[in-house]
Design a protein around this motif. Structure first.
Motif, short mmCIF file in Angstrom:
data_model
loop_
_atom_site.label_atom_id
_atom_site.label_comp_id
_atom_site.label_asym_id
_atom_site.label_seq_id
_atom_site.Cartn_x
_atom_site.Cartn_y
_atom_site.Cartn_z
N GLN A 228 0.54 -1.27 0.09
CA GLN A 228 0.11 0.38 0.12
C GLN A 228 0.61 1.04 0.24
O GLN A 228 2.44 1.39 1.22
CB GLN A 228 -1.43 -0.36 1.16
CG GLN A 228 -1.68 1.88 0.96
CD GLN A 228 -2.57 1.07 2.16
OE1 GLN A 228 -3.05 0.30 2.85
NE2 GLN A 228 -3.75 1.80 2.23
N ASP A 229 0.44 2.26 -1.09
CA ASP A 229 1.08 3.78 -0.70
C ASP A 229 0.46 4.38 0.15
O ASP A 229 -0.95 4.34 -0.02
CB ASP A 229 1.42 3.80 -1.73
CG ASP A 229 2.01 5.51 -2.15
OD1 ASP A 229 2.91 5.26 -2.06
OD2 ASP A 229 1.37 6.26 -2.85
N GLN A 230 0.90 5.55 0.77
CA GLN A 230 0.65 6.76 1.95
C GLN A 230 -0.32 8.05 0.91
O GLN A 230 -0.99 8.14 1.35
CB GLN A 230 2.07 6.75 2.41
CG GLN A 230 2.35 6.65 3.16
CD GLN A 230 3.63 5.24 3.15
OE1 GLN A 230 3.46 5.16 1.53
NE2 GLN A 230 4.32 4.72 3.24
N ALA A 231 0.48 7.66 -0.84
CA ALA A 231 -0.66 8.38 -1.83
C ALA A 231 -0.51 9.92 -0.75
O ALA A 231 -1.62 10.19 -1.31
CB ALA A 231 -1.83 7.89 -1.77
N LEU A 233 -1.14 13.54 -1.04
CA LEU A 233 -1.14 14.19 -2.40
C LEU A 233 0.03 15.21 -2.11
O LEU A 233 0.36 16.23 -3.22
CB LEU A 233 -2.39 15.00 -2.09
CG LEU A 233 -3.91 14.09 -1.74
CD1 LEU A 233 -5.14 15.20 -2.51
CD2 LEU A 233 -3.90 13.80 -3.78
N GLY A 234 0.77 15.78 -1.78
CA GLY A 234 1.86 16.98 -1.25
C GLY A 234 3.29 16.00 -1.61
O GLY A 234 3.39 15.24 -0.26
N PRO A 235 4.06 16.56 -2.24
CA PRO A 235 5.07 14.94 -2.86
C PRO A 235 6.12 15.48 -1.63
O PRO A 235 5.77 16.61 -1.58
CB PRO A 235 5.28 16.29 -4.21
CG PRO A 235 4.85 17.50 -4.38
CD PRO A 235 3.58 17.18 -3.37
N GLY A 284 0.16 16.05 4.33
CA GLY A 284 -0.19 14.45 4.65
C GLY A 284 0.77 13.40 4.43
O GLY A 284 2.05 13.88 4.34
N PHE A 286 1.10 10.07 7.24
CA PHE A 286 0.43 8.31 6.97
C PHE A 286 1.94 7.11 6.95
O PHE A 286 1.99 6.56 6.85
CB PHE A 286 -0.09 8.44 5.99
CG PHE A 286 -1.62 9.14 5.38
CD1 PHE A 286 -1.65 9.87 6.69
CD2 PHE A 286 -1.14 10.47 4.12
CE1 PHE A 286 -2.79 10.68 6.13
CE2 PHE A 286 -2.45 10.77 4.10
CZ PHE A 286 -2.50 11.16 4.77
N ARG A 315 4.46 13.22 -9.10
CA ARG A 315 3.74 12.08 -8.57
C ARG A 315 4.60 10.68 -9.06
O ARG A 315 4.67 9.63 -8.22
CB ARG A 315 2.42 12.18 -8.75
CG ARG A 315 1.54 10.77 -8.92
CD ARG A 315 1.60 10.56 -6.86
NE ARG A 315 1.22 11.88 -6.15
CZ ARG A 315 1.61 12.06 -4.94
NH1 ARG A 315 1.87 11.02 -4.46
NH2 ARG A 315 0.74 13.54 -4.91
N SER A 747 0.66 5.64 -10.25
CA SER A 747 0.18 7.08 -11.12
C SER A 747 -1.01 6.73 -10.09
O SER A 747 -1.70 6.05 -10.02
CB SER A 747 -0.13 7.86 -12.43
OG SER A 747 -1.06 6.94 -12.39
N PHE A 748 -1.87 7.81 -10.09
CA PHE A 748 -3.48 8.07 -9.34
C PHE A 748 -4.76 7.36 -10.46
O PHE A 748 -5.96 7.30 -10.23
CB PHE A 748 -3.48 9.34 -9.04
CG PHE A 748 -2.63 10.27 -8.07
CD1 PHE A 748 -2.05 8.82 -7.05
CD2 PHE A 748 -2.59 10.45 -7.08
CE1 PHE A 748 -2.20 8.82 -5.76
CE2 PHE A 748 -2.37 11.07 -5.80
CZ PHE A 748 -1.82 10.67 -5.57
N TYR A 751 -2.85 3.39 -9.28
CA TYR A 751 -2.92 3.55 -8.55
C TYR A 751 -4.28 4.24 -7.84
O TYR A 751 -4.21 5.99 -7.80
CB TYR A 751 -2.13 3.89 -7.59
CG TYR A 751 -1.87 3.22 -6.08
CD1 TYR A 751 -1.44 2.39 -5.54
CD2 TYR A 751 -2.43 4.05 -4.65
CE1 TYR A 751 -1.39 2.33 -3.97
CE2 TYR A 751 -2.37 3.83 -3.85
CZ TYR A 751 -1.95 2.41 -3.26
OH TYR A 751 -1.54 2.58 -2.34
N ILE A 753 -6.89 5.09 -5.16
CA ILE A 753 -6.85 5.70 -3.86
C ILE A 753 -8.58 6.01 -3.48
O ILE A 753 -9.07 6.73 -4.00
CB ILE A 753 -6.35 7.21 -3.03
CG1 ILE A 753 -7.02 8.15 -3.44
CG2 ILE A 753 -5.06 5.75 -3.09
CD1 ILE A 753 -5.99 9.88 -3.29
#
Lengths: 818, 191
Positions: A228-231, A233-235, A284, A286, A315, A747-748, A751, A753
């Motif tokens: 799982q990725d924390q993803a 939104l802030g890079p 973010g 996580f 991203r 990529s979103f 991947y 969410i």
């Protein structure tokens, strides 16, 4: 023309500093108070809703350069040759650095110093940094990367974690002796840590086969948890500014300023005090920001060029640029008596740590110690392994090893209920832990943990209305898959499932876990103002709100300002392990109490308070209270304004807070009181499943959580919602798909969410049985719901489909194909 | 190739020269220093960079700056006029509709644009056919809000607060309109 924080200014302005956003306590709509137990607005809220809050990717400095990273295209290869000259010739390029340019320690790491700042001889995962450039524009930097020549000799990747753990012929990711492992962790081959636990007869020479014979029913299962990725939104991003004293100031989004400083400084060959780290706005975390990403690189480039350097990952790069949740392979066996009482458990847990250690050893410790979950099982054998592979490195993500174990043990509880033809809640009730129960590590649960009550409450929550019965007349949006799902509702089956998660809160296994707070009270503009200074990272959890609440409650002041979090005050520890409300909350409380005692003494010295009075106990100093900007003497005497008590005095105190000590786990028996505190959440999921299409719609995901004491009820519910949402994601959609060491979906678009359409309304009930060990009796709340949501959703899908569903995230083919 | 363009951002007019391949998002953030729109993915997947472009919500990472020549851009910063928060921003505060806040400027711009779309009678996939035929969506229930906001990701999982905040702001706007208080102009003029 291009505004931005001045390089010497705090990157994220103190959210409630006088002169910026109005302090929460002054907001007209806010009822008086705003202390512990209220739900005042977030002090950084105004800046966040207007887009003016400065995240790490928003920073700017005069004369700034852009840093960018060249990454390995291979998961495992030897570096034969690197030629940076073509890149350096490109106009606008100011530096191209490789491992040869690292002046200090070539490697860093949170627990084990094994990760190269820049790869030297070998790359061990795809995406590993090999070189960094600084240029006058991001496009120049990107073109410079294309001109760096690297010749690789490709090596066999090590992709299979079980093979890495158990096959003696498996290639080694790290040569023997090259990694300073802790010797007690069995540094054999690719095994980074093996933590066994043996209890009951299984510690006394009996075998699992012996116990199997004594059990009326035995259930076994092999389970898998995807990466799982924390993803966030802030890079990953930050700004490094070289300083005149030869040091560097780094403004960065992180979870733990002092751990960054401790790791960065040796690599730069600088003493820690010359590496000053200030928290920039965090989009973010996580767990993804507990490890370093671009920190050392930006500092190296800034020191080399003498100019500020900003690095912002894109991203795709972010998917390679931070650690993920460990994929897990679980082999669980449970035996029970006919009445459902568990007799024994034998667990094998293999966690894929990827190329570098990160926090894998600690994750193994959590997975092992909580592997049995919240169940009393007299005989247990647990073997948890964390291994090196050439997959992307894995480390901290919300739930930290307990998430993976929880999917295993909760799946087993459902399997046991099925084998016994018993209600899943009933099986859990018969084996539930509570205060006085003993974990397999020998640790006794000494705080309230009303699991049975929580299960009963979850079961009693109102059910959502049943699905529309008439096929073809159903609103397509209400169907699994939504309007695009192509179903008509004819094959939709509803299911209900439960999940219970047990999580350690705060750092475990003997770590010197502490936080530091400095609190200053003085009169500003005629009113008393408390200034709270910690190094704790606000990552969205709302810790800044809690710090203000605690200061208001303890000092009775209306106005509280927060100093930016930086390394000029002692460590606050990490914003992880659900620990900051407890640890930094405890430190702020302690510092406030010390300030209060001095204020009372000052009042006495100035003749504003009669009598002797005692020391500081609870909220009272000899019966003196601080409230409404006043000192309130005991016995009904008139309150004295704090402004009068203080006058020109500045009262400042710094305190460290520690939770009670914990013990390491014995490397052979796994015994030791390793955890400071435990948290628990129970989830009940209701799902609709299109059994032909394999699509799932979560109709309800309701929670009952034990929180000790709710300091900010509204933010608390947000934490439980957020944790559950990420657990739902792991159950149904979130997986970093790695094939031969390569991430296939960075990529979103690929991947996924959860969106607002995927998340149902979530009812939350909180129980407040105070933990006497913790400030205000609180328990951290962010992680437990992440554990319980996943197995609850999967159990509900199993109930609807009858499929075994041994792997998360669930895939349509797992549900629909026979 | 470069081009000279004009952008009015949050009421302020800018003339700038951009590489024609520059996105509106990069022009705002890097050339003009307007950082309220956030870059989360740069591929139109997350919605963090949403602004109002001539009154309509767009993800600025999918718009070329040259395509916005002469346009009026309103970011979350521009919604707060003269220091007063927009009702949507107040509602996000009241409902704790964010945690880290990174998606929030985009969520808020998206929500403001969405309410205007609904008021203009634009149906969504959640709108019953007869409702759209009547020309305007009478009431935005949670299903409508969820459907219309599904392009904005929130990794913190603050969706419950987002949905209730938008519903609250919609009701406040509706009540303001019913009581004769003029709604803020959308097209033209500084917001």
């Amino acid at each position: 023309m291009t505004p931005g924080p001045a390089p010497t200014a705090p990157a994220a302005p103190p959210p409630s500093a006088p002169g910026s956003a109005p302090p929460a306590g002054e907001r007209a709509a806010e009822p008086a108070g705003g202390g512990v137990g209220d739900s005042p607005p977030r002090p950084d809220g105004t800046l966040k809703v207007t887009g003016e809050f400065a995240y790490s990717s928003d920073l700017w400095a005069e004369n700034m350069l852009w840093g960018m990273t060249l990454r390995s295209p291979h998961p495992h290869a030897r570096i034969v040759r690197v030629d940076t000259a073509p890149a350096l010739r490109l106009p606008g390029v100011h530096a191209v650095l490789t491992h040869e340019d690292v002046p200090g320690e070539p490697r860093y790491g949170l627990e084990v110093r094994d990760q190269p700042v820049l790869a030297a001889e070998t790359v061990r995962y795809r995406g590993e940094p090999v070189a960094v450039v600084a240029a006058d524009h991001p496009e120049t930097a990107r073109r410079a990367l294309e001109r760096i020549v690297v010749d690789y000799e490709v090596l066999e990747p090590v992709c299979d974690a079980r093979r890495a753990a158990f096959d003696p012929d498996c290639p080694l990711v790290h040569p023997p002796g090259s990694v300073p492992l802790r010797p007690e962790h069995n540094p054999r081959g690719n095994v980074l840590r093996h933590q066994p636990i043996r209890t009951g007869d299984l510690a006394r020479g009996r075998t699992v086969a012996d116990l199997r014979e004594r059990a009326d029913v035995v259930v076994t299962g092999s389970y898998e948890v995807g990466m799982q990725d924390q993803a966030c939104l802030g890079p990953e991003s930050g700004l490094a500014v070289p300083a005149e004293d030869g040091g560097v100031d780094l403004y960065v989004a992180t979870q733990w300023l002092h751990a960054d400083q401790r790791q960065i400084a040796p690599c730069l060959g600088l003493p820690p005090e010359l590496v000053r780290v200030t928290l920039a706005g965090v989009g973010g975390a996580f767990g993804a920001r507990e490890d370093l990403s671009m920190q050392v690189h930006a500092c190296l480039l800034a020191l080399r060029t003498g100019r500020p350097v900003k690095i912002v990952y894109n991203r795709e790069e972010s998917f390679y640029g931070h650690v993920h949740r460990h994929p897990a392979h679980l082999r669980f066996e449970h035996g029970a008596a006919a009445d459902g009482r568990l007799l024994y458990a034998a667990l094998e847990i293999v966690l894929d740590g990827g190329a570098y250690a990160s926090t894998t050893p600690a994750v193994v410790g959590v997975a092992a110690s909580l592997g049995l979950g919240p169940y009393e099982i007299p005989h247990a054998a647990v073997d948890a392994y964390g291994v090196y592979t050439t997959n992307p490195p894995c480390g901290a993500m919300r739930g930290f090893g307990a998430v993976q174990a929880c999917f295993g043990y909760e799946s087993q509880m459902d399997r046991l209920a099925e084998a016994l033809d018993m209600d899943p809640v009933e099986v859990r009730l018969r084996n539930a832990v509570g205060r006085g129960s003993v974990l397999p590590t020998g640790q006794r649960i000494d705080a309230p943990l009303p699991m049975a009550e929580m299960l009963e409450r979850a079961r009693a929550l109102p059910m959502p209305p049943p699905p529309e019965a008439a096929p073809g007349r159903v609103d397509p949006l209400a169907l699994p898959g939504g309007a695009g799902g192509a179903g008509v509702g004819a094959s939709v089956v509803r299911g209900v499932g439960y999940g219970v998660g047990l999580k350690n809160l705060c750092f475990s296994e003997g770590f010197d876990d502490h936080s530091t707070a400095r609190v200053r009270l003085e009169v500003v503009g005629g009113v008393p103002v408390a200034l709270v200074h910690t190094a704790a990272a606000e990552v969205g959890q709302g810790l800044v709100t809690l710090q203000e609440q605690i200061a208001r409650t303890e000092l009775g002041v209306r106005r509280v300002a927060l100093h930016p979090a930086d390394t000029s005050v002692g460590s606050a520890g990490s914003s992880s392990a659900s620990r900051q409300s407890h640890m930094t909350g405890g430190a702020v409380k302690a510092a406030c109490e010390a300030v209060r005692a001095r204020v009372v003494a000052l009042a006495r010295a100035r003749g504003l308070l009669a009598g002797e009075g005692g020391g500081a106990v609870g909220g009272a100093d000899g019966g003196v209270r601080l409230a409404a900007d006043c000192l309130v003497p005991p016995g009904g005497a008139a309150p004295v304004p704090l402004a009068e008590v203080l006058g020109d005095a500045v009262v400042e105190e710094t305190r460290e807070f520690r939770h009670r000590p914990t013990s390491p786990l014995d490397p052979v028996t796994g015994q030791g009181s390793s955890h400071a505190q435990l948290g628990m959440c129970v989830h009940r999921a209701v799902v609709d499943v299109d059994v032909e299409l394999g699509l799932v719609r979560v109709v309800a995901l309701d929670a009952v959580q034990e929180v000790g004491r709710a300091l900010h009820p509204r933010q608390l519910v947000g934490q439980i919602h957020g944790g559950a949402t990420q657990g739902l994601g792991l159950a149904l959609m979130e997986e970093v798909q790695v094939a031969d060491g390569v991430i296939r979906n960075p990529s979103f678009t690929d991947y996924l969410i959860p969106t607002v359409l995927d998340v149902p309304p979530m009812r939350v009930e909180v129980l407040e049985h105070a933990d006497p060990q913790a400030p205000y009796g609180l328990r951290g709340a962010g992680e437990p719901p992440t554990l319980s949501a996943t197995p609850a959703v999967v159990a509900a899908v199993r109930a609807a489909t009858g499929r075994p569903l041994t792997r998360v995230p669930l895939r349509p083919e797992d549900i629909a194909l026979p | 190739m470069h081009a000279d363009i004009t952008l009015t951002v949050d009421g302020r007019r800018h003339q700038l020269r951009v590489d024609t391949r520059t996105t509106l998002l990069d022009a705002l953030r890097e050339d003009l220093g307007v950082t309220a729109p956030k870059k989360g993915c740069d591929h139109g997947q997350c919605g963090s960079c949403t602004v109002l472009l001539n009154g309509r919500r767009v993800v600025t990472c999918l718009v070329l700056a040259v395509a916005g020549d002469g346009a009026e851009v309103v970011t979350a910063a521009g919604l707060a006029e003269g220091g007063d928060l927009h009702p949507m921003q107040e509602a996000f505060m009241d409902h704790d509709a964010f945690q880290c806040g990174y998606c929030t400027p985009g969520q808020i711009c998206s929500a403001v644009g969405m309410l205007d779309e609904a008021a203009a009678g634009w149906p969504s996939a959640a709108t019953p056919p007869r409702a759209s035929a009547e020309g305007a969506v009478a009431e935005l229930d949670d299903t409508e809000i969820r459907e219309r906001m599904s392009g904005n990701l929130c990794r913190c999982g603050a969706y419950a607060g987002i949905v209730s905040a938008i519903g609250d702001a919609a009701r406040r706007t509706h009540a303001a309109a019913a009581s004769g208080i003029p709604r803020p102009a959308r097209e033209g003029g500084r917001r």
